[in-house]
Write an enzyme that holds these catalytic residues in place. Structure first.
Site, PDB file in Angstrom:
ATOM      1  N   ASP A 100      17.937  13.632   8.182  1.00 43.01           N
ATOM      2  CA  ASP A 100      16.859  13.083   7.505  1.00 43.01           C
ATOM      3  C   ASP A 100      16.100  12.062   8.352  1.00 43.01           C
ATOM      4  OD1 ASP A 100      17.758  14.621   5.184  1.00 43.01           O
ATOM      5  OD2 ASP A 100      18.959  12.939   4.531  1.00 43.01           O
ATOM      6  N   ARG A 101      14.736  11.946   8.095  1.00 40.97           N
ATOM      7  CA  ARG A 101      14.169  11.117   8.753  1.00 40.97           C
ATOM      8  C   ARG A 101      14.623   9.562   8.832  1.00 40.97           C
ATOM      9  NH1 ARG A 101       8.140  10.413   8.583  1.00 40.97           N
ATOM     10  NH2 ARG A 101       8.012  11.701   6.752  1.00 40.97           N
TER      11      ARG A 101
END
Length: 298
Positions: free
Chosen positions: A139-140
């Site tokens: 995930d970012r």
């Protein structure tokens, strides 16, 4: 002072045989005709082997008769300069990186900041005729270790044999609250709803079965430091399973409870172990638990 009984070549490696006990860095400085900075870069780039095993510790103790191999190709590799991405290991088939928070694994929508584009730019500037191929994602706002293939053939081997190739993946997280149990396993089915929020079900809901093992490393009355080992790699798996236990990952805006002590998602992929898809070599990478995480449990 020289510590070797001879200098030899073997493929892409120069190698030496240790004739006197020594720390690895001292041995390399005495025997390899390179600057300290280049030798340390070769160490960090996993270009040093002791008795066939990659070693990155500069203070690794060498025993009498040990064979120290030094890669010739890793001494002059171009260094990737990015605040978001650090190259941990690189060869002709793949690259392992440590990504920071705030960067996507690959392009999505109109966002231009992603690891793939950073690597593609690095490959171009270092005159490598390859592109970064996404093998798995973080995930970012999750930091930690990732692997990218440099060609489609290697990417396909990873894609079709992921569960056979990757034999250990672990994360560490700061979660909200004091965990009751020292460890255990969470297993259920995960599925996205129409708003792309992943939810779990104890029975088959048409989603994907997900298994997460956890082990508590430290506790306070307000937070716990937890290691997660993935048996499956589903979207948002750790974040959803942490929330299922009543101890969501701190800083999680999607599945959390508002507890945000470090102003970031407190999830870090710290261990990645796989069998090299081409050479068959066991590759094991580990990064330290983020300092900010550790400070909360002193």
């Amino acid at each position: 002072m020289k510590y070797n009984t001879g200098y030899n070549r073997e493929g892409d490696y120069d190698y030496f045989v240790v004739s006197e006990k020594s720390g690895l860095l001292d041995f390399l400085l005495a025997n390899v005709k390179e600057s300290r900075s280049k030798i340390k870069a070769t160490l960090q780039g996993r270009g040093i082997k002791v008795n066939g095993k990659c070693v990155t510790q500069f203070d690794y103790e060498l025993e009498l008769g040990a064979k120290v191999s030094v890669s010739k190709s890793k001494r002059n590799q171009r260094v990737l300069k990015s605040r978001y991405v650090k190259v941990v290991y690189e060869d002709r088939w793949l690259v392992v990186v440590e990504k920071n928070v705030g960067i996507l694994s690959m392009a999505a929508g109109h966002s231009s900041l992603n690891v793939k584009s950073v690597l593609d730019d690095y490959f171009t500037k270092s005159r490598q005729r390859c592109r970064a191929h996404v093998v798995h994602r973080l995930d970012r706002d999750t930091s930690g270790l990732m692997v990218y293939a440099k060609d489609m053939e290697t990417e396909q081997i990873f894609e079709h044999n992921w569960h056979d190739i990757v034999y250990d993946r672990r994360y560490v997280a700061v979660v909200s609250g004091e965990m009751e149990n020292d460890g255990g396993t969470v297993a259920n089915w995960l599925k996205d709803n129409k708003a792309y929020v992943t939810y779990s079900s104890p029975v088959d809901n048409g989603g994907k079965y997900a298994v997460t093992h956890y082990h508590v490393l430290a506790r306070t009355t307000e937070h716990s430091l937890v290691e997660y080992k993935l048996e499956t790699g589903r979207k948002n798996q750790i974040r959803v399973h942490s929330a299922d236990m009543g101890h969501p990952v701190c800083g999680d805006n999607k599945y959390g409870n508002g507890d945000d002590p470090l102003h970031r998602l407190c999830l870090h992929a710290y261990l990645l172990c796989f069998t090299h898809p081409v050479t068959g070599e066991r590759m094991e990478f580990e990064t330290p638990v983020p300092t900010a995480f550790r400070r909360m449990f002193k």
